[in-house]
Design a protein around this motif. Structure first.
Motif, mmCIF file in Angstrom:
data_model
loop_
_atom_site.group_PDB
_atom_site.id
_atom_site.type_symbol
_atom_site.label_atom_id
_atom_site.label_comp_id
_atom_site.label_asym_id
_atom_site.label_seq_id
_atom_site.Cartn_x
_atom_site.Cartn_y
_atom_site.Cartn_z
ATOM 1 N N VAL A 80 -22.918 -16.354 12.164
ATOM 2 C CA VAL A 80 -21.930 -15.327 12.494
ATOM 3 C C VAL A 80 -22.190 -14.099 11.627
ATOM 4 N N ASN A 84 -17.432 -11.832 8.930
ATOM 5 C CA ASN A 84 -16.548 -12.896 9.396
ATOM 6 C C ASN A 84 -16.079 -13.695 8.183
ATOM 7 N N TRP A 105 -11.277 -15.275 18.949
ATOM 8 C CA TRP A 105 -11.403 -15.872 17.620
ATOM 9 C C TRP A 105 -10.086 -16.428 17.106
ATOM 10 N N ILE A 117 -14.715 -13.503 21.679
ATOM 11 C CA ILE A 117 -15.933 -14.140 21.180
ATOM 12 C C ILE A 117 -17.087 -13.895 22.143
ATOM 13 N N VAL A 159 -26.086 -10.467 16.072
ATOM 14 C CA VAL A 159 -24.983 -10.981 15.255
ATOM 15 C C VAL A 159 -24.688 -10.040 14.091
ATOM 16 N N ILE A 166 -21.200 -15.043 17.856
ATOM 17 C CA ILE A 166 -21.725 -16.310 17.355
ATOM 18 C C ILE A 166 -23.168 -16.406 17.837
#
Length: 247
Positions: A80, A84, A105, A117, A159, A166
């Motif tokens: 991630v 995050n 999320w 997401i 990412v 993800i």
């Protein structure tokens, strides 16, 4: 392609030891590798699965039995964005993301502000996608929120640039602590700790894709890597496979 760092390292060492050997590597998706083996455009492939029944039948019909050799233990890493705040994920939660049940999320982490997401893979024919379909989704389809780029570095880049993402990559891209490229990738993303427990209580219930946890199969996405050799004689391919499977 997901095994590129592993195979390139083996090739360089092999050619350094045997100066008259010339091994040419084509880094492709797993699906394309098996096509190349069947079409005889590759004598040896390295992949995370053995031949299936259809492929075995094809080779038997041509009186050719490729030799399959286990050469390594590998893993798939879930990554991630560095911003995050969370670093723990259960396989049950990941399954809910992959099948489209979880789209935000906040469904994983109640106070998360990351929003919708998105899930990114390396390639449509990738071993990473196949592994998660077989072992997490039990053969079911992926959510429309999942999409493929063209390589593991492209997944890392996506990412890095998208806080809500993800990523799914081969662990060999980030596992070599003596390789500057691997450490450069690792500095740009965060690797999640995973657990198979539905209701984990302690941080010790989670595991990162470290070498020891992969070897002991404590990390849930460990997998075997095989070389498959279709050479009908003991040629360069056989010699390279012998090197891959040696100490």
């Amino acid at each position: 392609e997901t095994l590129q760092p592993l195979v390139d390292s083996e090739k360089d060492t092999f050619m350094g030891l045997y100066k008259y050997a010339q091994v040419t590597i084509a880094h492709q998706s797993e699906a394309d590798c098996f096509k190349a083996l069947i079409n005889d455009s590759a004598k040896v492939i390295v992949a995370s699965r053995k031949l299936n029944n259809q492929e075995i039948a094809y080779f038997k019909s041509r009186n050719l039995i490729p030799v399959t050799t286990k050469i390594a233990l590998d893993a798939i890493a879930i990554v991630v964005n560095k911003d995050n705040q969370d670093s723990l994920l259960s396989i049950k939660q990941l399954a809910s993301v992959l099948n489209g049940e979880f789209t935000n999320w906040s469904q994983i982490y109640k106070n998360s502000k990351l929003g919708e997401i998105s899930v990114v893979f390396d390639n449509n024919g990738s071993s990473n996608i196949r592994y998660l379909k077989e072992n997490v989704l039990n053969g079911k389809s992926l959510s429309p929120k999942c999409f493929a780029t063209q390589s593991n570095p492209a997944v890392i880049k996506y990412v890095e640039e998208h806080k809500n993402a993800i990523g799914v990559i081969g662990v060999s891209w980030i596992s070599d602590f003596e390789d500057k490229s691997a450490q450069g990738f690792l500095s740009r993303i965060k690797v999640l700790d995973l657990t198979t427990a539905d209701n984990p209580i302690y941080p010790d219930d989670y595991y990162k894709p470290y070498q020891a946890y992969i070897a002991l199969k404590m990390y849930p996405f460990s997998r075997r890597i095989y070389s498959i050799n279709r050479e009908p004689y003991a040629g360069l391919g056989t010699g390279f496979v012998s090197f891959l499977s040696s100490d």
